[in-house]
Design an enzyme around this catalytic site. Sequence first.
Site, PDB file in Angstrom:
ATOM      1  N   LYS A  17     -10.265   4.010 -16.660  1.00  0.00           N
ATOM      2  CA  LYS A  17     -10.490   3.055 -17.748  1.00  0.00           C
ATOM      3  C   LYS A  17     -11.628   3.557 -18.617  1.00  0.00           C
ATOM      4  CE  LYS A  17      -8.636  -0.921 -15.613  1.00  0.00           C
ATOM      5  NZ  LYS A  17      -8.602  -2.350 -15.580  1.00  0.00           N
ATOM      6  N   HIS A  68      -6.924   2.333   8.615  1.00  0.00           N
ATOM      7  CA  HIS A  68      -6.425   2.804   7.319  1.00  0.00           C
ATOM      8  C   HIS A  68      -7.518   2.865   6.237  1.00  0.00           C
ATOM      9  CE1 HIS A  68      -2.729   2.433   9.357  1.00  0.00           C
ATOM     10  NE2 HIS A  68      -2.395   1.204   8.999  1.00  0.00           N
TER      11      HIS A  68
HETATM   12  C1  BG6 Z   1       0.455  -0.944   9.797  1.00  0.00           C
HETATM   13  C2  BG6 Z   1      -0.026  -2.328  10.122  1.00  0.00           C
HETATM   14  O1  BG6 Z   1      -0.388  -0.002  10.362  1.00  0.00           O
HETATM   15  O2  BG6 Z   1       0.491  -0.776   8.406  1.00  0.00           O
HETATM   16  C3  BG6 Z   1       0.842  -3.364   9.450  1.00  0.00           C
HETATM   17  O3  BG6 Z   1       0.008  -2.515  11.528  1.00  0.00           O
HETATM   18  C4  BG6 Z   1       0.975  -3.093   7.970  1.00  0.00           C
HETATM   19  O4  BG6 Z   1       0.313  -4.659   9.662  1.00  0.00           O
HETATM   20  C5  BG6 Z   1       1.367  -1.642   7.730  1.00  0.00           C
HETATM   21  O5  BG6 Z   1       1.958  -3.946   7.450  1.00  0.00           O
HETATM   22  C6  BG6 Z   1       1.313  -1.308   6.256  1.00  0.00           C
HETATM   23  O6  BG6 Z   1       1.857  -0.045   6.047  1.00  0.00           O
HETATM   24  P1  BG6 Z   1       2.553   0.330   4.672  1.00  0.00           P
HETATM   25  O7  BG6 Z   1       2.797   1.796   4.778  1.00  0.00           O
HETATM   26  O8  BG6 Z   1       3.797  -0.480   4.595  1.00  0.00           O
HETATM   27  O9  BG6 Z   1       1.581  -0.044   3.605  1.00  0.00           O
END
Ligand code: BG6
Length: 489
Positions: A386, A241
């Site tokens: 900001k 991510h």
């Molecule tokens: C997932 C992870 O990919 O993303 C999780 O495996 C995490 O651990 C989740 O909680 C978070 O996703 P979001 O969309 O709820 O921020």
Amino acid sequence: NDQSSVSITVVGASGDLARKKIFPALFALYYEDCLPENFSIFGYARSKMTDAELRNMVSKTLTCRIDKRENCGEKMEQFLKRCFYHSGQYDSKEDFVELDKKLKELEAGRVSNRLFYLSIPPNIFIDAVRCASVSASSANGWTRVIVEKPFGRDSESSAALTRSLKQYLQEDQIFRIDHYLGKELVENLSVLRFSNLIFEPLWSRQYIRNVQFIFSEDFGTEGRGGYFDNYGIIRDIMQNHLLQILALFAMETPVSLDAEDIRNEKVKVLRSMRTLSMDDVVIGQYKSHTKGGITYPAYTDDKTVPKDSLTPTFAGAALFIDNARWDGVPFLMKAGKALHDRRAEIRVQFRHVPGNLYNRNFGTDLDRATNELVIRVQPDEAIYLKINNKVPGLGMRLDRSNLNLLYKARYSKEIPDAYERLLLDAIEGERRLFIRSDELDAAWALFTPLLKELEDKRLIPEYYPYGSRGPVGAHYLAAKHNVKWGDLG
Ligand code: BG6
């Protein structure tokens, strides 16, 4: 059109992701009239269930969140009628052949396009692909397969997974999902950069001092310890991510908005990055904490987690992109579970104003006086900048104020869930927001040596109380690079 049909098979239909995200997203698409005319949805899983039972299960998770129009209930009924269930083993070709027969019946001689969503654990993944691929050879339209992470746990296992996948599928049939790419503000990053004159010229080492990618959750791994313990926060959040957001943030201008052009630029960024070492990270794990009479559990209190687990539930990292645009600019990441709040944001800290006439108004903390652009991915989606501003009045006092674009104040329509965007894209064959295999390889190459070292040396994580702001080590790491985390005030 009338001549073609799309069937969507959710493999692992009774799992958490399917119930919480996939079916609701499909319903939202149906509600918005985004699904093709002839579509059907199949749930596939091992447990015995009738169509009616599946519909009942699915109906419990559907909500009429989209401006609560009156006909929502009716739409739900219509949607559920298009949902079916097939019970089968994940490693049984025969069971998938049976599914194929049912699909054919519903396709009624139309061109058959088939989307499979594999929402199942990694150990049964390849078996399912092998078996589901019988359906690819029987469909006369396209067949696409959406796969969810984990895509392996290091470079080697990920490459092995890719090799196995490619025995059964072409790269352009594989849709590797990273749901963060489907989030509204992540998608907007390119718009912000490339369609506003004022940002892109500043987007380099010349004006940017550091960039921070922050992910925090205010809950632990409750219920998911079994999965999580084998991966840890670096693999769960950072390697995918946060790194994906970083790549979009830092890439050069793509030739066009085509998927291949965008992914070419992302992969270049990833390949220009310095491989991480132990000095570039801090890791933490949450411990139990009592507050207001409530005791919050430690990570290792989870019954599915070994008592002596050293798996990080928090990590901070400093990354560098060794190219002309970003040379020397620290890209800091911080990701953690069981922290004091839930947020995901990008913070861009700009350089100090050279020869600033107003320096003496800021006292000693010039860092606090630099411009900062914050892109808040969630919750309360916002983009704010900001700036230093004169406090109105006869004196000359400055403060920092925000130019603030708060989505819920500006746009009345609710923001779609990331899975809606991604499912729609997969149905439409749009690959822009899915991960190509070379991106995945580059992402693993960055983190694999570090992960190996952390595990070989059994590095002890720094313990932080559940609900706190995480380990102090994160501050030292930032300070080493002359950075202060922007989310801490
Ligand atoms: C997932 C992870 O990919 O993303 C999780 O495996 C995490 O651990 C989740 O909680 C978070 O996703 P979001 O969309 O709820 O921020």
